[in-house]
Write a protein that holds these residues in place. Structure first.
Motif, PDB file in Angstrom:
ATOM      1  N   GLY A 516     -36.600 -19.591  28.786  1.00 30.91           N
ATOM      2  CA  GLY A 516     -37.740 -18.955  29.421  1.00 30.91           C
ATOM      3  C   GLY A 516     -37.423 -17.694  30.194  1.00 30.91           C
ATOM      4  N   THR A 517     -36.146 -17.359  30.344  1.00 34.65           N
ATOM      5  CA  THR A 517     -35.790 -16.138  31.059  1.00 34.65           C
ATOM      6  C   THR A 517     -36.342 -14.925  30.322  1.00 34.65           C
ATOM      7  N   ARG A 518     -37.086 -14.094  31.071  1.00 36.83           N
ATOM      8  CA  ARG A 518     -37.708 -12.904  30.497  1.00 36.83           C
ATOM      9  C   ARG A 518     -38.585 -13.266  29.300  1.00 36.83           C
ATOM     10  N   ARG A 519     -39.162 -14.485  29.344  1.00 35.81           N
ATOM     11  CA  ARG A 519     -40.140 -14.943  28.345  1.00 35.81           C
ATOM     12  C   ARG A 519     -39.507 -15.345  27.006  1.00 35.81           C
ATOM     13  N   TRP A 520     -38.172 -15.390  26.916  1.00 38.56           N
ATOM     14  CA  TRP A 520     -37.497 -15.755  25.671  1.00 38.56           C
ATOM     15  C   TRP A 520     -37.148 -17.245  25.671  1.00 38.56           C
ATOM     16  N   TYR A 521     -37.373 -17.876  24.507  1.00 36.38           N
ATOM     17  CA  TYR A 521     -37.025 -19.280  24.311  1.00 36.38           C
ATOM     18  C   TYR A 521     -36.204 -19.418  23.036  1.00 36.38           C
ATOM     19  N   TYR A 522     -35.313 -20.389  23.056  1.00 37.44           N
ATOM     20  CA  TYR A 522     -34.409 -20.619  21.930  1.00 37.44           C
ATOM     21  C   TYR A 522     -34.744 -21.990  21.349  1.00 37.44           C
ATOM     22  N   LYS A 523     -35.277 -21.998  20.115  1.00 34.31           N
ATOM     23  CA  LYS A 523     -35.804 -23.220  19.527  1.00 34.31           C
ATOM     24  C   LYS A 523     -35.259 -23.413  18.112  1.00 34.31           C
ATOM     25  N   TYR A 524     -35.586 -24.571  17.537  1.00 35.43           N
ATOM     26  CA  TYR A 524     -35.289 -24.812  16.122  1.00 35.43           C
ATOM     27  C   TYR A 524     -36.410 -25.660  15.529  1.00 35.43           C
ATOM     28  N   TRP A 525     -36.598 -25.487  14.206  1.00 34.93           N
ATOM     29  CA  TRP A 525     -37.608 -26.258  13.472  1.00 34.93           C
ATOM     30  C   TRP A 525     -36.916 -27.061  12.389  1.00 34.93           C
ATOM     31  N   GLN A 526     -37.336 -28.313  12.279  1.00 35.83           N
ATOM     32  CA  GLN A 526     -36.763 -29.174  11.254  1.00 35.83           C
ATOM     33  C   GLN A 526     -37.887 -29.915  10.546  1.00 35.83           C
ATOM     34  N   ALA A 527     -37.839 -29.899   9.224  1.00 30.88           N
ATOM     35  CA  ALA A 527     -38.887 -30.527   8.425  1.00 30.88           C
ATOM     36  C   ALA A 527     -39.030 -31.996   8.792  1.00 30.88           C
ATOM     37  N   GLY A 528     -40.282 -32.389   8.959  1.00 30.71           N
ATOM     38  CA  GLY A 528     -40.577 -33.775   9.281  1.00 30.71           C
ATOM     39  C   GLY A 528     -40.430 -34.114  10.750  1.00 30.71           C
ATOM     40  N   ILE A 529     -39.866 -33.183  11.529  1.00 33.06           N
ATOM     41  CA  ILE A 529     -39.660 -33.426  12.961  1.00 33.06           C
ATOM     42  C   ILE A 529     -40.467 -32.453  13.802  1.00 33.06           C
ATOM     43  N   GLY A 530     -40.461 -31.180  13.389  1.00 34.33           N
ATOM     44  CA  GLY A 530     -41.189 -30.167  14.130  1.00 34.33           C
ATOM     45  C   GLY A 530     -40.264 -29.260  14.915  1.00 34.33           C
ATOM     46  N   THR A 531     -40.812 -28.633  15.944  1.00 31.26           N
ATOM     47  CA  THR A 531     -40.083 -27.639  16.724  1.00 31.26           C
ATOM     48  C   THR A 531     -39.636 -28.224  18.055  1.00 31.26           C
ATOM     49  N   ASN A 532     -38.379 -27.934  18.417  1.00 28.14           N
ATOM     50  CA  ASN A 532     -37.815 -28.403  19.676  1.00 28.14           C
ATOM     51  C   ASN A 532     -36.985 -27.305  20.323  1.00 28.14           C
ATOM     52  N   LEU A 533     -36.751 -27.434  21.620  1.00 29.76           N
ATOM     53  CA  LEU A 533     -35.872 -26.507  22.317  1.00 29.76           C
ATOM     54  C   LEU A 533     -34.425 -26.783  21.967  1.00 29.76           C
ATOM     55  N   MET A 534     -33.658 -25.725  21.804  1.00 28.09           N
ATOM     56  CA  MET A 534     -32.225 -25.864  21.629  1.00 28.09           C
ATOM     57  C   MET A 534     -31.560 -26.254  22.954  1.00 28.09           C
ATOM     58  N   SER A 535     -30.305 -26.671  22.866  1.00 27.96           N
ATOM     59  CA  SER A 535     -29.492 -26.994  24.037  1.00 27.96           C
ATOM     60  C   SER A 535     -28.381 -25.968  24.166  1.00 27.96           C
ATOM     61  N   TRP A 536     -28.068 -25.603  25.419  1.00 30.26           N
ATOM     62  CA  TRP A 536     -27.024 -24.608  25.614  1.00 30.26           C
ATOM     63  C   TRP A 536     -25.640 -25.262  25.663  1.00 30.26           C
ATOM     64  N   ASN A 537     -24.777 -24.806  24.760  1.00 34.68           N
ATOM     65  CA  ASN A 537     -23.345 -25.074  24.789  1.00 34.68           C
ATOM     66  C   ASN A 537     -22.975 -26.559  24.836  1.00 34.68           C
ATOM     67  N   PRO A 538     -23.602 -27.404  24.025  1.00 40.76           N
ATOM     68  CA  PRO A 538     -23.220 -28.818  24.072  1.00 40.76           C
ATOM     69  C   PRO A 538     -21.840 -29.083  23.476  1.00 40.76           C
ATOM     70  N   ASP A 539     -21.335 -28.135  22.678  1.00 39.84           N
ATOM     71  CA  ASP A 539     -20.061 -28.339  21.984  1.00 39.84           C
ATOM     72  C   ASP A 539     -18.965 -27.379  22.441  1.00 39.84           C
ATOM     73  N   GLY A 540     -19.212 -26.630  23.527  1.00 38.81           N
ATOM     74  CA  GLY A 540     -18.208 -25.693  24.012  1.00 38.81           C
ATOM     75  C   GLY A 540     -18.158 -24.379  23.266  1.00 38.81           C
ATOM     76  N   SER A 541     -19.147 -24.105  22.413  1.00 37.54           N
ATOM     77  CA  SER A 541     -19.142 -22.890  21.599  1.00 37.54           C
ATOM     78  C   SER A 541     -19.785 -21.702  22.308  1.00 37.54           C
ATOM     79  N   ASN A 542     -20.393 -21.936  23.480  1.00 35.33           N
ATOM     80  CA  ASN A 542     -21.153 -20.898  24.184  1.00 35.33           C
ATOM     81  C   ASN A 542     -22.294 -20.365  23.320  1.00 35.33           C
ATOM     82  N   HIS A 543     -22.938 -21.285  22.575  1.00 39.18           N
ATOM     83  CA  HIS A 543     -24.099 -20.972  21.748  1.00 39.18           C
ATOM     84  C   HIS A 543     -25.256 -21.876  22.154  1.00 39.18           C
ATOM     85  N   TRP A 544     -26.482 -21.400  21.913  1.00 43.33           N
ATOM     86  CA  TRP A 544     -27.621 -22.307  21.882  1.00 43.33           C
ATOM     87  C   TRP A 544     -27.544 -23.084  20.574  1.00 43.33           C
ATOM     88  N   ARG A 545     -27.683 -24.430  20.653  1.00 38.54           N
ATOM     89  CA  ARG A 545     -27.505 -25.276  19.480  1.00 38.54           C
ATOM     90  C   ARG A 545     -28.740 -26.119  19.204  1.00 38.54           C
TER      91      ARG A 545
END
Length: 664
Positions: A516-545
């Motif tokens: 939500g910072t500066r109105r930006w959101y990081y999400k993903y869509w998956q068939a049969g599930i829909g759209t969800n928010l990503m998680s920040w750095n759950p695997d140590g990669s410094n990525h939204w996942r």
């Protein structure tokens, strides 16, 4: 040689409840021309404490001399933390040496404001320094702004002193006058109240429905009691084309020091308020007035040092406006609430064309009983409780030495635990607000907060130009000092490195670890599930996942990268207001080691708006990519999304995409 006339014969002394004169004052009365001379040493004029002044009004916390002449010191009362605040005054020209000896020991000292560049020299328990021009200067011991402090008012020689026998002048010379049992002093049009150096009036002044009045003099208006009719030491109501000059007002009880209401074309020059009593001891409030100028003020209060208010009982549209206010060349100290406050009481048709310039904010604390519980308090504050208009307001060349929070612009429905309530059924906005050359050396949070109310009550057009906090300029909207909600728009940051506009949203520049910072959101869509928010750095990669092994959004070297998996990563921007936006950017493959490329598209809510027809394919080795430049109308809450999908597999699918959205 400077002299002033001591007014009133014995009849006046009795009528004014003055104590019998001292031997010194009696000798003054015997002089051939009924004049007395203040103590002089070359170019220094000092004023003795009047005889009969009760001991509780005298200060023994410091001993001060100017040019070798002792300065009479007054006790203004205790501050919020139970420590005494002292003050004194003298006139001089040329260069003068000042000596201050505190009555108790201390480890360190500071002379403020720092902008004076005066450090002082310590010898034993005595501090000395030199002044070469009139100024106000304060002494803080052991860096304790809540401890015992001293304020000195070093003024230029007084000129054009009124004559005591002038029938248009109410004249008080050297002496202590206890008027507490009498109605307030008042003036009719064309009259002058003169409180001379060395005079102390324990009383009140209340002037209504008058023009061309003057209140002046180097003396003190002291008020440490409440009246059943009015609790303001100096009150002006419906006064026009008038002057307040040079006086000191010491309010030592919990209510406003001075205030004006429905006034116009009033000039206040070299006014001093020393009112540390907690609380509500506002320095000089400007209520429902226009064409007001303050110059060279000093205020130490335990509530707003300066408050500009709309004080009507009508709806804002039918209320008096507040406009054309200039407040400059001041030193301000507020032990509670805000140092500079506009609003809270905001029933005014509008607040417009208000300018604060060249101000030293010496100290600002929120509330001794509720520290950090009132986050709407700040050194520089605009607070709207009602739907009305605040526009064309400037804060320029302001230096903040000690404060908790720096800047607050806020629309809200309650103030101070519900003691004031608002109404947002009326139209209103806060627009065109400039903060220029604001410097804070404070160790507080230095928060800069912009909080609008809703889609129809917004903060628009705020400029932060050369705002420097502890040596560092505010450069962009990721600055940790900034707090903004979705109803604060068209904000511009200007600094020596360039300009950043809040109405321009760049996915890479605005990239954040917080949704939500500066109105930006990081999400993903998956068939049969829909759209969800990503998680920040759950695997140590410094990525939204997302939910897959490879779906990710991240920022590297100033570029934004997106990688799909079995799910689609979606970069989403949420519109903070209605308007037309231009969406520009380049999308291309970044990893060209293999794979079969990706498909990309831009959507507005649930409708694809780029490209026309089907998704755009970016083949595996296309590093040139595709440029998009489209204009799209949006309303508040619309979502623009940038989507990347794999083709037959997700190998080598890292894609560069750095979209920018700009309101037109």
């Amino acid at each position: 040689m400077k002299s002033f006339i001591l007014p009133f014969l014995w009849l006046c002394f009795v009528a004014c409840n003055k104590i019998a004169p001292s031997k010194e004052e009696a000798e003054f009365l015997k002089s051939a021309n009924s004049t007395v001379q203040a103590n002089l040493s070359t170019a220094v004029t000092t004023y003795p404490l009047p005889s009969g002044l009760p001991n509780q009004y005298k200060s023994t916390a410091f001993t001060v001399s100017a040019g070798g002449n002792p300065i009479g010191l007054y006790n203004a009362g205790n501050n919020s933390w139970g420590n005494s605040v002292s003050y004194g005054y003298f006139d001089f020209s040329g260069t003068v040496s000042i000596s201050i000896t505190p009555s108790s020991g201390f480890s360190s000292f500071k002379l403020v404001p720092s902008s004076l560049g005066i450090t002082g020299v310590r010898s034993g328990n005595t501090i000395t320094f030199t002044l070469s021009q009139p100024t106000n200067i304060s002494l803080v011991l052991d860096n304790d702004y809540q401890g015992k402090v001293l304020h000195l008012f070093a003024q230029e020689p007084e000129s054009d002193i009124p004559v005591a026998t002038d029938p248009n002048v109410l004249y008080y010379g050297l002496g202590y006058y206890d008027l507490s049992s009498q109605p307030p002093l008042t003036l009719s049009s064309g009259k002058t109240l003169y409180i001379g150096g060395g005079a102390v009036i324990r009383g009140r002044v209340k002037i209504d429905n008058a023009s061309n009045v003057t209140i002046r003099g180097r003396g003190v208006l002291l008020n440490d009691y409440n009246s059943p009719t009015d609790d303001i030491a100096l009150a002006l109501g419906a006064v026009s084309n008038s002057t307040v000059k040079d006086i000191i007002v010491n309010r030592n009880i919990g209510s406003w020091t001075s205030a004006m209401h429905n006034c116009s074309f009033v000039n206040v020059t070299n006014y001093k308020a020393v009112s540390p009593y907690f609380a509500s001891s506002d320095g000089f409030n400007i209520n429902s007035s226009h064409d007001i100028t303050f110059d060279k003020s000093f205020i130490h209060s335990a509530d707003d040092a300066v408050a500009i208010k709309g004080m009507s009982d009508q709806i804002p549209a039918n209320s008096l406006p507040v406009y054309n206010v200039i407040y400059k060349n001041a030193q301000l100290w507020a032990d509670a609430n805000n140092t500079i406050g506009i609003g809270a009481e905001s029933r005014a048709a509008y607040f417009q064309n208000i300018k604060f310039q060249n101000i030293d904010i010496l100290y600002n604390y929120d509330d001794k009983n509720h520290p950090d519980v009132l986050p709407d308090r700040s050194a520089i504050n605009i607070f709207a409780l009602h739907g009305t208009y605040f526009n064309d307001i400037t804060f320029e060349d302001i230096r903040v030495e000690r404060a908790k929070r720096l800047i607050n612009i806020q629309m809200d429905e309650t103030f101070y635990f519900g003691s004031l309530t608002g109404n947002w059924n009326w139209p209103g906005a806060i627009t065109n607000i400039l903060y220029k050359n604001i410097t804070s050396t404070s160790g507080g949070s230095n928060e800069i907060k912009l909080i609008g109310w809703n889609d129809s009550h917004r903060i628009e057009g705020v400029t932060l130009e050369n705002v420097k906090i502890n040596g560092n300029y505010v450069k962009d909207f990721k600055d940790s000092h900034l707090t903004m909600n979705q109803y604060a728009n068209s904000v511009k940051i200007i600094n020596p490195s360039g300009t950043v506009n809040s109405d321009v949203y760049n996915a890479s520049t605005d990239f954040s670890l917080v949704q939500g910072t500066r109105r930006w959101y990081y999400k993903y869509w998956q068939a049969g599930i829909g759209t969800n928010l990503m998680s920040w750095n759950p695997d140590g990669s410094n990525h939204w996942r997302g939910s897959g092994s490879y779906d990710a959004i991240w920022n590297g070297s100033g570029n934004l990268y997106i990688h799909p998996d079995n799910s689609q990563p979606i970069l989403v921007w949420n519109a903070p207001k209605s308007g037309t936006v231009k969406i520009t950017g380049l999308v291309r493959k970044n990893d060209i080691g293999g794979g079969d490329g990706v498909n990309v598209s831009i959507w507005k809510n649930n409708v694809m708006i780029w490209p026309s027809g089907s998704w755009q394919t970016v083949v595996y080795n296309n590093t040139t990519g595709f440029w998009h430049d489209i204009n799209v109308p949006v309303t508040f809450g619309d979502e623009l999304s940038f989507r990347v999908d794999r083709r037959s597999n997700s190998g080598w699918d890292t894609t560069y995409w750095n979209p920018e959205i700009a309101y037109q």
